[in-house]
Design a protein around this motif. Structure first.
Motif, PDB file in Angstrom:
ATOM      1  N   GLN A 299       8.488   7.412   2.219  1.00 52.74           N
ATOM      2  CA  GLN A 299       7.147   7.030   1.762  1.00 52.74           C
ATOM      3  C   GLN A 299       7.044   7.058   0.243  1.00 52.74           C
ATOM      4  O   GLN A 299       6.302   6.269  -0.334  1.00 52.74           O
ATOM      5  N   ASN A 300       7.787   7.944  -0.393  1.00 48.76           N
ATOM      6  CA  ASN A 300       7.661   8.122  -1.838  1.00 48.76           C
ATOM      7  C   ASN A 300       8.821   7.553  -2.639  1.00 48.76           C
ATOM      8  O   ASN A 300       8.772   7.568  -3.870  1.00 48.76           O
ATOM      9  N   ALA A 301       9.846   7.071  -1.975  1.00 50.20           N
ATOM     10  CA  ALA A 301      11.013   6.595  -2.716  1.00 50.20           C
ATOM     11  C   ALA A 301      11.851   5.652  -1.867  1.00 50.20           C
ATOM     12  O   ALA A 301      11.862   5.740  -0.631  1.00 50.20           O
ATOM     13  N   VAL A 302      12.566   4.782  -2.564  1.00 53.67           N
ATOM     14  CA  VAL A 302      13.547   3.900  -1.933  1.00 53.67           C
ATOM     15  C   VAL A 302      14.804   3.928  -2.795  1.00 53.67           C
ATOM     16  O   VAL A 302      14.730   3.738  -4.012  1.00 53.67           O
ATOM     17  N   THR A 303      15.946   4.170  -2.174  1.00 53.00           N
ATOM     18  CA  THR A 303      17.213   4.145  -2.894  1.00 53.00           C
ATOM     19  C   THR A 303      18.061   2.991  -2.377  1.00 53.00           C
ATOM     20  O   THR A 303      18.318   2.892  -1.164  1.00 53.00           O
ATOM     21  N   LEU A 304      18.463   2.134  -3.290  1.00 54.45           N
ATOM     22  CA  LEU A 304      19.312   0.988  -2.976  1.00 54.45           C
ATOM     23  C   LEU A 304      20.723   1.256  -3.489  1.00 54.45           C
ATOM     24  O   LEU A 304      20.901   1.600  -4.666  1.00 54.45           O
TER      25      LEU A 304
END
Length: 463
Positions: A346-351
Motif C-alpha cells: 500500500q505504501n511502496a512499490v519496488t521494481l
C-alpha cells in the motif's frame, strides 16, 4: 487498455534521461538503486453541518471500529448511529463517538432513520448480502466490508440492488485506493515487467490473535448477546460465545483465509493488471495447529490459472497462508514478468529489472572442443542478442509514500465520500467486489471438494 510492446515502451522511457525519473516510471541502471517519493493531492474542503455525511455503523466489532475511525479522519462525516448484537459493543460505540449517538441491536431500526446518509456494513460475512441489499433499498449509500458475499451465488443480487437503488456501494478492500496500487497499475501499463507470468502472494502469522483467537468478554451470555439473530440463515446451534466472537473460524459465518485475506490480493491484482480474474483453482491445506473447534484450515495453498486477455498474458498465481509460521510472520505480493518484477504494498512499490542472459556461459560449453566453443561464441555474437539498450534497462527502483501519507484505508474512504458528493467514481463497486470475492472463494470450493474448480471470470459464476 491493450498491452503495448513492453520492451519498446520501457526503453523509450529510459531514453528520457535521469531528469524525467520522478515522473516516468522507469530507471537507468547507471543510477543504481533509487528511491522516489510518491505524492497524493487531497481536495481540502470545509463542510457545514448541512453538507455532512451522517454514518451508521452496522457491526461495531474490530473492523467496524477501524473503518469508522478511518472514515472520521477523512472529515465531513459523523457517526450518528451504531448497531451490534452484543451490548458491550454498543457501550463502546458511545465511548468512541459520543453518548448521544443512536444505538440498537436491530439494524432495520437503524436503516429506518432519515438522518443517516450512508452505512458501514462490518458484520460477519453471512450477513453481508441481506444487510447491504436492505440498506440500498432503504436509500443509503453502503460501504460493505470484504468479502462482499459469503457465497458467490449471492453477488448478482447485490449488483442488481445497487443499480436499482441509484445509491453507491463501495466494497472494503482497503488497499485498493492506495498510492502503492496506483503506482503499480501505472508501471504495469507502461510495460515495466513485460508480460506477467506469475503472481506470488503469501501471508504468514505467528500469534493467537493473528489466528483469529479473539478475546471473549467475561459478560458474554444470552442476555448480552443476541445469538439467535447472529445465526441468521446459518444452521441453528446452542449459544456458544466462541462462535459469536470468533466467527471467522467457522464456515457457517465466515469464509476462512480465502475470504479474509485472498480477497485483498485479488482486488489489487485485478485492479493493477485490468483483469476479471482467474478461470481455474486448485487448493490444498489443512488444520495443522489451531485445533480450537474451528472448521477452516490454518494452512492454505491455492494455485490459480489466469487466461490470456487483452490486458495480460496467460499466467499462474500462487496464494499461500500460514497461521503457524515459526519464522515469526510476514507477507508479500509480487508480480513477476518476462522482463522484471514488482513487489507491491500500500505504501511502496519496488521494481526490479535484470539482464536476461541469452548467451551461453561456461556450464553448457564444457562438452565442446575449444575450437567449437569459439565458433559457437562467434555465432551468438553475430546475432547481437544482448544489446546495450537492454543492459541499460536494468536496475532497482522503489517508489515510496512519504512519511505523512494518510494511508490506503484513508484513501478508500476518501474515494467513497468524494463519489457520494459527485466528485469521482467508486474504485471498488459490487461488480468488482464479486470478481474479487468469487475468485477468493474458489479456494474454499476446491479445498472442500478436494478437486480443481472452474470459474467464468466475466460472467462471475462457477462452470
Amino acid at each position: 487498455m491493450k498491452q503495448k510492446p513492453s520492451r519498446r515502451a520501457f526503453l523509450k522511457k529510459v531514453t528520457l534521461g535521469s531528469a524525467a525519473l520522478t515522473t516516468a516510471p522507469m530507471v537507468l541502471a547507471s543510477r543504481g538503486n533509487e528511491t522516489i517519493l510518491l505524492g497524493r493531492h487531497y481536495e481540502q474542503s470545509l463542510y457545514s453541518t448541512n453538507d455532512q455525511i451522517n454514518l451508521g455503523v452496522i457491526g461495531v466489532g474490530i473492523q467496524g471500529i477501524y473503518d469508522a475511525k478511518d472514515a472520521l479522519k477523512v472529515g465531513g462525516c459523523k457517526v450518528v448511529a451504531a448497531c451490534d448484537l452484543y451490548t458491550g459493543r454498543l457501550d463502546r460505540a458511545k465511548e468512541l463517538w459520543g453518548s448521544d449517538i443512536y444505538t440498537t441491536r436491530d439494524y432495520r431500526a437503524l436503516l429506518d432513520r432519515k438522518d443517516i446518509d450512508a452505512v458501514i456494513v462490518a458484520t460477519p460475512d453471512h450477513w453481508h448480502k441481506k444487510i447491504t441489499i436492505d440498506a440500498l433499498k432503504g436509500g443509503k449509500h453502503v460501504y460493505c466490508e470484504k468479502p462482499m458475499v459469503q457465497k458467490w451465488e449471492d453477488g448478482q443480487a447485490i449488483i442488481s440492488a445497487q443499480k436499482k437503488s441509484g445509491k453507491l456501494c463501495q466494497i472494503g478492500s482497503q488497499g485498493m485506493a492506495s498510492l502503492g496500487n496506483e503506482k503499480a497499475k501505472q508501471l504495469y501499463e507502461e510495460g515495466a515487467i513485460g508480460d506477467i507470468v506469475m503472481l506470488d502472494f503469501f501471508n504468514d502469522r505467528y500469534s493467537a490473535e493473528g489466528a483469529w483467537q479473539y478475546p471473549i468478554p467475561p459478560d458474554a451470555n444470552k442476555e448480552t448477546v443476541d445469538f439467535d439473530t447472529f445465526l441468521g440463515s446459518a444452521p441453528k446451534v446452542p449459544f456458544e460465545p466462541k462462535r459469536f466472537f470468533r466467527w471467522r473460524n467457522y464456515r457457517d459465518y465466515g469464509t476462512g483465509v480465502a475470504g479474509d485475506l485472498f480477497v485483498h490480493a485479488f482486488s489489487t491484482l485485478n485492479h493493477v493488471i485490468g483483469s476479471h480474474g482467474p478461470n481455474r483453482a486448485l487448493a490444498t491445506g489443512g488444520l495443522r495447529y489451531w485445533k480450537d473447534g474451528r472448521d477452516v484450515p490454518d494452512v492454505s495453498i491455492t494455485l490459480y490459472d489466469y487466461p490470456k486477455t487483452e490486458t495480460h498474458a496467460a499466467f499462474n498465481a500462487a496464494f499461500r497462508i500460514n497461521f503457524i509460521a515459526g519464522s515469526g510472520g510476514g507477507g508479500g505480493f509480487k508480480l513477476i514478468g518476462t522482463e522484471g518484477e514488482m513487489e507491491v504494498g500500500q505504501n511502496a512499490v519496488t521494481l526490479r529489472r535484470s539482464k536476461l542472459n541469452m548467451v551461453p556461459g561456461g556450464y553448457s560449453m564444457v562438452s565442446f572442443t575449444e575450437e567449437m566453443q569459439e565458433k559457437i561464441k562467434e555465432g551468438y555474437a553475430s546475432q547481437n542478442l544482448e544489446t546495450r539498450e537492454s543492459a541499460l534497462s536494468t536496475g532497482t527502483t522503489t517508489w515510496q509514500a512519504p512519511k505523512d501519507y494518510k494511508g490506503g484505508r484513508y484513501d478508500h474512504f476518501y474515494n467513497f465520500f468524494q463519489a457520494i458528493r459527485g466528485k469521482g467514481k467508486i474504485v471498488q463497486d459490487p461488480t468488482f467486489g464479486l470478481r474479487a470475492a468469487g475468485a477468493a472463494l474458489l479456494a474454499n470450493d476446491s479445498y472442500y471438494k478436494k478437486q480443481p474448480v472452474n470459474w467464468d471470470p466475466t460472467a462471475m459464476k462457477m462452470i
